[in-house]
Design a protein around this motif. Structure first.
Motif, PDB file in Angstrom:
ATOM      1  N   GLN A 107       9.666  -5.863 -13.313  1.00  0.00           N
ATOM      2  CA  GLN A 107      10.365  -5.614 -13.586  1.00  0.00           C
ATOM      3  C   GLN A 107      11.035  -4.893 -12.248  1.00  0.00           C
ATOM      4  O   GLN A 107      10.093  -5.656 -10.700  1.00  0.00           O
ATOM      5  CB  GLN A 107       9.982  -3.763 -13.332  1.00  0.00           C
ATOM      6  CG  GLN A 107       9.200  -3.477 -15.131  1.00  0.00           C
ATOM      7  CD  GLN A 107       8.484  -2.203 -14.954  1.00  0.00           C
ATOM      8  OE1 GLN A 107       8.299  -2.409 -14.559  1.00  0.00           O
ATOM      9  NE2 GLN A 107       8.338  -1.696 -16.655  1.00  0.00           N
ATOM     10  N   LYS A 108      11.992  -4.734 -11.301  1.00  0.00           N
ATOM     11  CA  LYS A 108      13.107  -4.655 -10.426  1.00  0.00           C
ATOM     12  C   LYS A 108      12.754  -3.074  -9.797  1.00  0.00           C
ATOM     13  O   LYS A 108      13.653  -2.330 -10.944  1.00  0.00           O
ATOM     14  CB  LYS A 108      14.029  -5.317 -10.675  1.00  0.00           C
ATOM     15  CG  LYS A 108      14.301  -6.608 -11.040  1.00  0.00           C
ATOM     16  CD  LYS A 108      13.816  -7.788 -10.635  1.00  0.00           C
ATOM     17  CE  LYS A 108      14.752  -8.977 -10.755  1.00  0.00           C
ATOM     18  NZ  LYS A 108      13.289  -9.676 -10.339  1.00  0.00           N
ATOM     19  N   LEU A 109      12.561  -2.989  -8.595  1.00  0.00           N
ATOM     20  CA  LEU A 109      12.528  -1.388  -7.967  1.00  0.00           C
ATOM     21  C   LEU A 109      13.517  -1.477  -7.184  1.00  0.00           C
ATOM     22  O   LEU A 109      13.954  -2.837  -6.116  1.00  0.00           O
ATOM     23  CB  LEU A 109      11.433  -1.354  -7.692  1.00  0.00           C
ATOM     24  CG  LEU A 109      10.064  -1.722  -8.547  1.00  0.00           C
ATOM     25  CD1 LEU A 109       8.911  -1.651  -7.936  1.00  0.00           C
ATOM     26  CD2 LEU A 109       9.812  -0.511  -9.456  1.00  0.00           C
ATOM     27  N   VAL A 110      13.925  -0.068  -6.570  1.00  0.00           N
ATOM     28  CA  VAL A 110      14.374  -0.053  -5.205  1.00  0.00           C
ATOM     29  C   VAL A 110      13.494   0.990  -4.337  1.00  0.00           C
ATOM     30  O   VAL A 110      12.908   1.920  -4.778  1.00  0.00           O
ATOM     31  CB  VAL A 110      15.915   0.806  -5.415  1.00  0.00           C
ATOM     32  CG1 VAL A 110      16.720   1.251  -4.300  1.00  0.00           C
ATOM     33  CG2 VAL A 110      16.364  -0.079  -6.502  1.00  0.00           C
ATOM     34  N   THR A 111      13.230   0.220  -3.042  1.00  0.00           N
ATOM     35  CA  THR A 111      12.744   1.334  -1.967  1.00  0.00           C
ATOM     36  C   THR A 111      13.734   1.676  -1.422  1.00  0.00           C
ATOM     37  O   THR A 111      15.194   1.529  -0.273  1.00  0.00           O
ATOM     38  CB  THR A 111      12.439   0.410  -1.081  1.00  0.00           C
ATOM     39  OG1 THR A 111      12.374  -0.832  -0.785  1.00  0.00           O
ATOM     40  CG2 THR A 111      10.891  -0.687  -2.372  1.00  0.00           C
ATOM     41  N   PHE A 112      12.922   3.225  -0.345  1.00  0.00           N
ATOM     42  CA  PHE A 112      14.092   3.473   0.660  1.00  0.00           C
ATOM     43  C   PHE A 112      13.513   3.071   1.802  1.00  0.00           C
ATOM     44  O   PHE A 112      12.188   3.897   1.645  1.00  0.00           O
ATOM     45  CB  PHE A 112      14.211   4.736   0.393  1.00  0.00           C
ATOM     46  CG  PHE A 112      14.754   5.912   0.892  1.00  0.00           C
ATOM     47  CD1 PHE A 112      16.222   5.678   1.091  1.00  0.00           C
ATOM     48  CD2 PHE A 112      14.739   7.002   2.180  1.00  0.00           C
ATOM     49  CE1 PHE A 112      17.074   6.177   2.558  1.00  0.00           C
ATOM     50  CE2 PHE A 112      15.232   8.038   3.173  1.00  0.00           C
ATOM     51  CZ  PHE A 112      16.475   7.215   3.042  1.00  0.00           C
ATOM     52  N   GLN A 113      13.807   2.882   2.696  1.00  0.00           N
ATOM     53  CA  GLN A 113      12.626   2.608   3.748  1.00  0.00           C
ATOM     54  C   GLN A 113      12.902   3.352   4.827  1.00  0.00           C
ATOM     55  O   GLN A 113      12.257   3.712   5.610  1.00  0.00           O
ATOM     56  CB  GLN A 113      13.928   1.893   4.953  1.00  0.00           C
ATOM     57  CG  GLN A 113      13.746   0.462   3.883  1.00  0.00           C
ATOM     58  CD  GLN A 113      14.149  -1.140   4.923  1.00  0.00           C
ATOM     59  OE1 GLN A 113      14.928  -0.757   5.364  1.00  0.00           O
ATOM     60  NE2 GLN A 113      13.311  -2.650   4.921  1.00  0.00           N
ATOM     61  N   LEU A 114      13.129   4.907   5.131  1.00  0.00           N
ATOM     62  CA  LEU A 114      13.665   5.436   6.336  1.00  0.00           C
ATOM     63  C   LEU A 114      12.502   7.249   5.402  1.00  0.00           C
ATOM     64  O   LEU A 114      12.340   7.780   6.010  1.00  0.00           O
ATOM     65  CB  LEU A 114      14.711   6.136   5.844  1.00  0.00           C
ATOM     66  CG  LEU A 114      15.587   4.498   7.039  1.00  0.00           C
ATOM     67  CD1 LEU A 114      16.917   5.710   6.818  1.00  0.00           C
ATOM     68  CD2 LEU A 114      15.123   4.317   8.155  1.00  0.00           C
ATOM     69  N   SER A 115      11.790   6.806   4.683  1.00  0.00           N
ATOM     70  CA  SER A 115      10.989   7.613   3.778  1.00  0.00           C
ATOM     71  C   SER A 115       9.292   8.492   4.553  1.00  0.00           C
ATOM     72  O   SER A 115       9.306   7.263   5.156  1.00  0.00           O
ATOM     73  CB  SER A 115      10.736   7.409   2.673  1.00  0.00           C
ATOM     74  OG  SER A 115      11.635   8.113   1.546  1.00  0.00           O
ATOM     75  N   SER A 116       9.564   9.052   4.962  1.00  0.00           N
ATOM     76  CA  SER A 116       7.892   9.927   4.972  1.00  0.00           C
ATOM     77  C   SER A 116       7.150   9.400   4.244  1.00  0.00           C
ATOM     78  O   SER A 116       7.418  10.097   2.710  1.00  0.00           O
ATOM     79  CB  SER A 116       7.903  11.122   5.694  1.00  0.00           C
ATOM     80  OG  SER A 116       8.105  12.381   4.473  1.00  0.00           O
ATOM     81  N   ILE A 117       5.757   9.116   4.230  1.00  0.00           N
ATOM     82  CA  ILE A 117       4.900   8.713   3.214  1.00  0.00           C
ATOM     83  C   ILE A 117       3.689   9.401   2.828  1.00  0.00           C
ATOM     84  O   ILE A 117       3.801  10.324   3.890  1.00  0.00           O
ATOM     85  CB  ILE A 117       3.948   7.599   3.640  1.00  0.00           C
ATOM     86  CG1 ILE A 117       5.972   5.959   3.568  1.00  0.00           C
ATOM     87  CG2 ILE A 117       3.209   6.548   2.343  1.00  0.00           C
ATOM     88  CD1 ILE A 117       6.767   5.844   2.992  1.00  0.00           C
ATOM     89  N   ASP A 118       3.312  10.205   1.836  1.00  0.00           N
ATOM     90  CA  ASP A 118       2.792  10.806   1.538  1.00  0.00           C
ATOM     91  C   ASP A 118       1.831  10.808   0.330  1.00  0.00           C
ATOM     92  O   ASP A 118       1.889   9.452  -0.520  1.00  0.00           O
ATOM     93  CB  ASP A 118       3.651  12.014   1.064  1.00  0.00           C
ATOM     94  CG  ASP A 118       2.531  13.420   0.917  1.00  0.00           C
ATOM     95  OD1 ASP A 118       1.558  13.592   1.721  1.00  0.00           O
ATOM     96  OD2 ASP A 118       2.878  14.997   1.026  1.00  0.00           O
ATOM     97  N   ARG A 119       0.712  11.094   0.271  1.00  0.00           N
ATOM     98  CA  ARG A 119      -0.391  10.835  -1.344  1.00  0.00           C
ATOM     99  C   ARG A 119       0.466  10.618  -2.270  1.00  0.00           C
ATOM    100  O   ARG A 119       1.243  11.434  -2.757  1.00  0.00           O
ATOM    101  CB  ARG A 119      -1.586  11.801  -1.024  1.00  0.00           C
ATOM    102  CG  ARG A 119      -2.471  11.385  -0.196  1.00  0.00           C
ATOM    103  CD  ARG A 119      -3.901  12.607  -0.766  1.00  0.00           C
ATOM    104  NE  ARG A 119      -4.177  13.096   0.989  1.00  0.00           N
ATOM    105  CZ  ARG A 119      -3.555  14.535   1.328  1.00  0.00           C
ATOM    106  NH1 ARG A 119      -2.962  15.339   0.892  1.00  0.00           N
ATOM    107  NH2 ARG A 119      -4.638  14.319   1.827  1.00  0.00           N
ATOM    108  N   PHE A 120      -0.150  10.051  -3.131  1.00  0.00           N
ATOM    109  CA  PHE A 120       0.506   9.562  -4.356  1.00  0.00           C
ATOM    110  C   PHE A 120       1.622   8.876  -3.888  1.00  0.00           C
ATOM    111  O   PHE A 120       2.539   7.948  -5.888  1.00  0.00           O
ATOM    112  CB  PHE A 120       0.525  10.609  -5.199  1.00  0.00           C
ATOM    113  CG  PHE A 120      -1.093  11.194  -5.731  1.00  0.00           C
ATOM    114  CD1 PHE A 120      -2.185  10.274  -5.234  1.00  0.00           C
ATOM    115  CD2 PHE A 120      -1.513  12.204  -4.928  1.00  0.00           C
ATOM    116  CE1 PHE A 120      -3.371  10.551  -5.079  1.00  0.00           C
ATOM    117  CE2 PHE A 120      -2.512  12.731  -4.761  1.00  0.00           C
ATOM    118  CZ  PHE A 120      -3.930  11.833  -4.762  1.00  0.00           C
TER     119      PHE A 120
END
Length: 190
Positions: A44-57
Motif C-alpha cells: 500500500q502507498k501512504l502520504v506522510t506529513f513531516q511537520l506533525s507533532s507526534i502523539d500516542r497511537f
C-alpha cells in the motif's frame, strides 16, 4: 520580462510551491512487509506529513534504530515519560488500561485458530503464532525523554521497539495521514 511573469508567474510559483511541499513537508512511502497488518498491507502507498507533532497511537514512518537506512511504518504506543506495560494482552499506559481497537480483527483470528488461516502465505509466521500464548507478549518499559516506543499492529511478527529499542525523536520522518493506493482502500488515517 514583465510579460513573461504576467503570463507564467502564477504557474511558476505554483510549481515551486509544489516542489517545496514535496521535498520538505509531504512525502510518499510504500508499506513493505506485514508488521502493520491488518491496518496497513504490504504494497500500500501512504502520504506522510513531516511537520506533525507526534502523539500516542499515531502511525508514523521512522528509521529503524538498528538499521538506519531502513524506514519502517509503526504505531506510536509510548511517548517520552510514559510507562507502557502489556500483561495478558492488555495494554496499560501510566497505569491506565488502554483499548486497542485496531487489534480486534487479528486478536479474534488468534483466538480462533492462532492466525493459521491468516498466515497461510508464510510457514514461519504460522510457526511463531502456533508457539505464542498471547497475541502480544508481556512487556514493561519506561520511555526516556526524546524517545518513542513503537509497535507494529501485527504484534506476533513485527520488528519494533521490543526488538530494536526506542526510536529517537530525530529518527521520525513523519506522521502517516492518508493511504492513497490501492484506490479502493483510500482512507484518512490517524
Amino acid at each position: 520580462m514583465k510579460e513573461f511573469f504576467k503570463n507564467w508567474g502564477v504557474f511558476l510559483i505554483a510549481v515551486a510551491l509544489l516542489v517545496v511541499l514535496r521535498l520538505f513537508v509531504v512525502v510518499t512511502v510504500s508499506v513493505k512487509g506485514h508488521s502493520m497488518d491488518p491496518t496497513l498491507a504490504d504494497g500500500q502507498k501512504l502520504v506522510t506529513f513531516q511537520l506533525s507533532s507526534i502523539d500516542r497511537f499515531d502511525i508514523i514512518t521512522t528509521q529503524e534504530p538498528d538499521e538506519l537506512d531502513k524506514i519502517a511504518v509503526k504505531r506510536v504506543i509510548g511517548i517520552p515519560g510514559d510507562k507502557v506495560e502489556m500483561k495478558d494482552d492488555v495494554l496499560s499506559i501510566n497505569g491506565e488500561v488502554v483499548d486497542e481497537p485496531y487489534l480486534k480483527e487479528f486478536k479474534e483470528a488468534f483466538a480462533k485458530d492462532k492466525l493459521q488461516t491468516e498466515y497461510k502465505y508464510n510457514q514461519s509466521f504460522q510457526a511463531v503464532a502456533d508457539r505464542a500464548l498471547t497475541f502480544t507478549n508481556d512487556f514493561s518499559y519506561e520511555v526516556p525523554e526524546g524517545k518513542y516506543f513503537v509497535l507494529g499492529d501485527n504484534r506476533l511478527i513485527s520488528k519494533d521497539s521490543r526488538i530494536f529499542g526506542f526510536v529517537d525523536e530525530s529518527m521520525i520522518k513523519g506522521e502517516v495521514f492518508v493511504r492513497y493506493w490501492p484506490l479502493k482502500d483510500i482512507e484518512w488515517l490517524n
